[in-house]
Design a protein around this motif. Structure first.
Motif, PDB file in Angstrom:
ATOM      1  N   UNK A 175       0.832  -1.209   0.000  1.00 38.35           N
ATOM      2  CA  UNK A 175       0.000   0.000   0.000  1.00 38.35           C
ATOM      3  C   UNK A 175       0.867   1.260   0.000  1.00 38.35           C
ATOM      4  N   UNK A 176       1.952   1.206   0.717  1.00 34.38           N
ATOM      5  CA  UNK A 176       2.793   2.399   0.879  1.00 34.38           C
ATOM      6  C   UNK A 176       3.617   2.710  -0.370  1.00 34.38           C
ATOM      7  N   UNK A 177       4.168   1.667  -1.017  1.00 35.53           N
ATOM      8  CA  UNK A 177       5.122   1.902  -2.098  1.00 35.53           C
ATOM      9  C   UNK A 177       4.505   1.886  -3.493  1.00 35.53           C
ATOM     10  N   UNK A 178       3.418   1.121  -3.674  1.00 33.91           N
ATOM     11  CA  UNK A 178       2.738   1.107  -4.970  1.00 33.91           C
ATOM     12  C   UNK A 178       3.606   0.648  -6.123  1.00 33.91           C
ATOM     13  N   UNK A 179       4.323  -0.477  -5.937  1.00 32.75           N
ATOM     14  CA  UNK A 179       5.198  -0.975  -7.004  1.00 32.75           C
ATOM     15  C   UNK A 179       4.418  -1.314  -8.275  1.00 32.75           C
ATOM     16  N   UNK A 180       3.131  -1.594  -8.138  1.00 33.29           N
ATOM     17  CA  UNK A 180       2.323  -1.986  -9.304  1.00 33.29           C
ATOM     18  C   UNK A 180       2.096  -0.841 -10.288  1.00 33.29           C
ATOM     19  N   UNK A 181       2.465   0.377  -9.906  1.00 32.26           N
ATOM     20  CA  UNK A 181       2.265   1.525 -10.794  1.00 32.26           C
ATOM     21  C   UNK A 181       3.492   1.780 -11.684  1.00 32.26           C
ATOM     22  N   UNK A 182       4.582   1.044 -11.470  1.00 38.80           N
ATOM     23  CA  UNK A 182       5.812   1.281 -12.228  1.00 38.80           C
ATOM     24  C   UNK A 182       5.806   0.515 -13.557  1.00 38.80           C
ATOM     25  N   UNK A 227       9.101 -10.263   1.515  1.00 33.76           N
ATOM     26  CA  UNK A 227      10.081  -9.200   1.762  1.00 33.76           C
ATOM     27  C   UNK A 227      10.157  -8.252   0.568  1.00 33.76           C
ATOM     28  N   UNK A 228      10.082  -8.817  -0.646  1.00 36.78           N
ATOM     29  CA  UNK A 228      10.132  -7.995  -1.852  1.00 36.78           C
ATOM     30  C   UNK A 228       8.932  -7.060  -1.927  1.00 36.78           C
ATOM     31  N   UNK A 229       7.762  -7.573  -1.531  1.00 39.51           N
ATOM     32  CA  UNK A 229       6.541  -6.774  -1.586  1.00 39.51           C
ATOM     33  C   UNK A 229       6.552  -5.688  -0.514  1.00 39.51           C
ATOM     34  N   UNK A 230       6.826  -6.061   0.727  1.00 40.24           N
ATOM     35  CA  UNK A 230       6.748  -5.100   1.829  1.00 40.24           C
ATOM     36  C   UNK A 230       7.784  -3.989   1.692  1.00 40.24           C
ATOM     37  N   UNK A 235       6.044  -6.451  -6.966  1.00 44.82           N
ATOM     38  CA  UNK A 235       4.817  -7.152  -6.600  1.00 44.82           C
ATOM     39  C   UNK A 235       5.129  -8.632  -6.686  1.00 44.82           C
ATOM     40  N   UNK A 236       4.316  -9.484  -6.052  1.00 45.12           N
ATOM     41  CA  UNK A 236       4.633 -10.903  -6.017  1.00 45.12           C
ATOM     42  C   UNK A 236       3.377 -11.753  -5.988  1.00 45.12           C
ATOM     43  N   UNK A 237       3.463 -12.990  -6.481  1.00 45.75           N
ATOM     44  CA  UNK A 237       2.353 -13.930  -6.379  1.00 45.75           C
ATOM     45  C   UNK A 237       2.364 -14.607  -5.012  1.00 45.75           C
ATOM     46  N   UNK A 238       1.338 -14.363  -4.208  1.00 48.71           N
ATOM     47  CA  UNK A 238       1.247 -14.935  -2.872  1.00 48.71           C
ATOM     48  C   UNK A 238      -0.130 -15.530  -2.672  1.00 48.71           C
ATOM     49  N   UNK A 239      -0.224 -16.465  -1.746  1.00 50.25           N
ATOM     50  CA  UNK A 239      -1.540 -16.981  -1.389  1.00 50.25           C
ATOM     51  C   UNK A 239      -2.310 -15.893  -0.648  1.00 50.25           C
ATOM     52  N   UNK A 241      -4.170 -16.025   1.855  1.00 52.83           N
ATOM     53  CA  UNK A 241      -4.108 -16.111   3.316  1.00 52.83           C
ATOM     54  C   UNK A 241      -2.805 -15.573   3.883  1.00 52.83           C
ATOM     55  N   UNK A 242      -1.787 -15.386   3.027  1.00 50.51           N
ATOM     56  CA  UNK A 242      -0.474 -14.964   3.540  1.00 50.51           C
ATOM     57  C   UNK A 242      -0.157 -13.506   3.219  1.00 50.51           C
ATOM     58  N   UNK A 243      -1.145 -12.733   2.759  1.00 52.17           N
ATOM     59  CA  UNK A 243      -0.893 -11.319   2.458  1.00 52.17           C
ATOM     60  C   UNK A 243      -0.510 -10.598   3.757  1.00 52.17           C
ATOM     61  N   UNK A 244       0.664  -9.981   3.799  1.00 49.54           N
ATOM     62  CA  UNK A 244       1.117  -9.345   5.045  1.00 49.54           C
ATOM     63  C   UNK A 244       0.423  -8.010   5.303  1.00 49.54           C
ATOM     64  N   UNK A 245       0.517  -7.546   6.523  1.00 44.27           N
ATOM     65  CA  UNK A 245      -0.042  -6.250   6.894  1.00 44.27           C
ATOM     66  C   UNK A 245       0.609  -5.160   6.056  1.00 44.27           C
ATOM     67  N   UNK A 246      -0.187  -4.163   5.677  1.00 43.90           N
ATOM     68  CA  UNK A 246       0.330  -3.070   4.876  1.00 43.90           C
ATOM     69  C   UNK A 246       0.372  -3.367   3.395  1.00 43.90           C
TER      70      UNK A 246
END
Length: 294
Positions: A175-182, A227-230, A235-239, A241-246
């Motif tokens: 949410x903070x970094x918005x890597x998906x916009x690059x 770690x790459x996402x936070x 961005x990364x493919x994750x399950x 149920x494992x999406x971290x806070x933030x």
């Protein structure tokens, strides 16, 4: 008020409360606890009267917990589990031996402790060994006879294996970094070789949407992808149920598809003591049940 006497909580009421909370429906809860819908409703009403608080909000499609209900749920689950474990420890002869489990790291800190705690409470004499690893390594270990139970991911769809839950694989961003916009889109993957089904499906989902990407991070574990996402690196493919806070799932509104409705399956290969493997399998199955229903 000091000295005020309150009616004691009854275990049957808590058991019914947990069933309603997990099913979101009085009728389904009744099937779980062996009571009629009206009996379940009466029990919940009695529990609310004892506590002096409303636990559920009734709606046309079922019920939702109030804030007081949410506060009660964890304690109610622990009490019901403790009662069941106590009864089982008295009724069943304790097992003696060992069992080896291979499980994906997504569930090492969430679901697995529930299973191990429930099992150890009844069978403290069993030696349990846990191997954390990706699905391919756990399946290889199972085939080689190095472990007895494997909890692994496989692509969604029909399967001959026992499905514990469906845990969709999705694209996740910070949410903070918005890597998906690059552009090009920085992504984290499991391997350079792209020979795993998760990587293959993930890249295919980007190609389908016409999204130009580059590999910015490679890891053999989902903790590395997290770690790459936070950090905002990719961005990364994750399950789900494992999406971290933030962080959050990238949805169709963002221009992304669900990568795969992944199955979490359990496979077993008992050695000498089949009963130990079967009993541990039951504990794992029960630990996954609330998540599967949710």
């Amino acid at each position: 008020m000091a000295g005020t006497m309150f009616p004691p909580l009854e275990s049957d009421l808590l058991r019914t409360f947990v069933a309603v909370a997990e099913s979101g429906n009085f009728t389904k809860a009744g099937e779980t606890v062996g009571r009629t819908q009206s009996a379940v409703s009466m029990q919940i009403k009695k529990l609310e009267e004892i506590l002096g608080e409303s636990l559920f909000e009734r709606g046309s499609r079922g019920v939702n917990m109030t804030g007081h209900g949410i506060r009660l749920l964890d304690n109610a689950r622990r009490i019901v589990t403790l009662l069941d474990d106590t009864a089982a420890s008295i009724r069943l002869p304790a097992l003696d031996g060992s069992v080896r489990i291979g499980i994906s790291e997504e569930y090492i800190n969430s679901t697995l402790p529930k299973a191990l705690g429930a099992f150890a409470a009844v069978h403290p004499g069993v030696e349990v060994t846990v191997q954390q690893g990706v699905s391919m390594s756990n399946l290889a270990a199972l085939d080689a006879g190095e472990i007895d139970i494997a909890v692994v991911f496989e692509p969604g769809g029909p399967t001959r294996n026992e499905v514990l839950m469906v845990d969709p694989t999705v694209w996740v961003t910070s949410d903070q970094h918005g890597a998906h916009t690059r552009q090009p889109l920085p992504i984290a993957t499991y391997t350079y070789l792209k020979n795993g089904w998760c990587d293959e499906l993930a890249l295919r989902s980007l190609t389908k949407r016409g999204i130009d990407s580059r590999v910015a991070y490679i890891s053999r574990t989902s903790s590395g992808l997290i770690a790459a996402v936070t950090s905002g690196l990719a961005i990364a493919p994750l399950t789900r149920s494992s999406i971290p806070a933030g962080c959050r799932e990238l949805t169709a509104a963002d221009g992304y598809d669900v990568i795969d409705f992944s199955n979490v399956v359990m496979k077993t290969r008992p050695r000498g003591n089949k009963r130990i493997v079967e009993t541990m399998s039951n504990a794992i199955r029960e630990a996954f049940r609330p998540a599967a229903q949710g």
